[in-house]
Design a protein around this motif. Sequence first.
Motif, PDB file in Angstrom:
ATOM      1  N   CYS A  16       0.944  -1.309  -0.060  1.00 39.60           N
ATOM      2  CA  CYS A  16      -0.162  -0.018  -0.189  1.00 39.60           C
ATOM      3  C   CYS A  16       0.890   1.314   0.019  1.00 39.60           C
ATOM      4  CB  CYS A  16      -0.912   0.157   1.288  1.00 39.60           C
ATOM      5  SG  CYS A  16      -1.771   1.595   1.437  1.00 39.60           S
TER       6      CYS A  16
ATOM      7  N   CYS B  12       0.157   3.173   3.724  1.00 38.68           N
ATOM      8  CA  CYS B  12       0.714   2.626   5.086  1.00 38.68           C
ATOM      9  C   CYS B  12       1.872   1.674   4.674  1.00 38.68           C
ATOM     10  CB  CYS B  12      -0.659   1.894   5.760  1.00 38.68           C
ATOM     11  SG  CYS B  12      -1.195   0.466   5.054  1.00 38.68           S
TER      12      CYS B  12
ATOM     13  N   CYS C 272      -6.332  -1.141  -0.301  1.00 43.32           N
ATOM     14  CA  CYS C 272      -5.481  -1.693   0.945  1.00 43.32           C
ATOM     15  C   CYS C 272      -6.447  -2.151   2.069  1.00 43.32           C
ATOM     16  CB  CYS C 272      -4.796  -0.497   1.481  1.00 43.32           C
ATOM     17  SG  CYS C 272      -3.904  -1.016   2.918  1.00 43.32           S
TER      18      CYS C 272
ATOM     19  N   CYS D 251      -5.839  -0.037   5.510  1.00 40.21           N
ATOM     20  CA  CYS D 251      -6.359   1.381   5.741  1.00 40.21           C
ATOM     21  C   CYS D 251      -7.165   1.647   4.854  1.00 40.21           C
ATOM     22  CB  CYS D 251      -5.061   2.375   5.787  1.00 40.21           C
ATOM     23  SG  CYS D 251      -4.433   2.622   4.207  1.00 40.21           S
TER      24      CYS D 251
ATOM     25  N   HIS E 183      -7.196   2.669   1.804  1.00 34.37           N
ATOM     26  CA  HIS E 183      -6.504   3.559   0.826  1.00 34.37           C
ATOM     27  C   HIS E 183      -7.156   2.803  -0.648  1.00 34.37           C
ATOM     28  CE1 HIS E 183      -4.153   6.357  -1.260  1.00 34.37           C
ATOM     29  NE2 HIS E 183      -3.584   5.259  -1.850  1.00 34.37           N
TER      30      HIS E 183
END
Length: 274
Positions: A210, A213, A246, A249, A251
């Motif tokens: 990712c 993160c 992700c 997180c 994302h």
Amino acid sequence: MAYLQGQKYALATMHKKEQVIAPILNCEFGLEVVVPENFNSDLFGTFTKEVERTGDQLEAARKKAEQAMKQTGLKLAVSSEGSFGPHPSFPYLAYNRELVLFIDQDEDLEITGYVANSETNFARKEVTSFDEAFDFGLSVGFPEHGLIVSAGDKLEVYKGITTEKQLREAVKLSKKVWVETDMRAMFNPTRMKNIELATLDLVKKLNSLCPKCDARGFEVVESKKGLPCCSCRLPTGLILSHLYECKKCQHKEELFYPNGQKQADPAFCQMCNP
Ligand SMILES: [Zn+2]
Ligand SMILES: [Zn+2]
């Protein structure tokens, strides 16, 4: 040290899946395989249905991985689960969907590699003679691929048949029998190949980080169609973008032109080539 380098993981198998999974994970991450002794994956379902699988394919794989960790005390595990049936769009073709699941308990990480295709010999036939059974066998890659013979009920099932002699004995016991492909990995090199491909997909996802993160398993969750036709500019059915997400997180990122092409050949266009 690199992530996973030199660590041990429990591989939940009793059907020699380590033959294809272990070399790949060792080469790529330096992982050391441990196959739990007396591991009984049949408890989680069998292809011949003496034990029905509970839950879906991923849940079944997760249960096997958890059992393997319990038996070995390791915090890393890999398991695999296959399913067979008719192709979703072309029902006369057989279809195999394989998944290989990786769990890292310490990192709270679960990543799944997949493959789905018609590269399978999955088939069954009712026969009344050895010759018929043998012809069926030849058509599905026997004796390199194993066979199962059953009388239709669950009382007499002969699995892992890999010689003409075994087949002759199994067939002569009943008048009419079902002969089918043995889909257990060690009796089915074609399936073993798909497990290898699913493992390679797992490697790809484990290596995908990712951007926000740094967690592993940043993977495609959606493919969007609509690559524009190079002649009329209208959207076609070809892939325009991949949406990555992700798991840690949430994302998201959209990657355009994943196949490297920004325009579609008019041959794929509904307007130009209806
Ligand atoms: Zn993330
Ligand atoms: Zn067009």
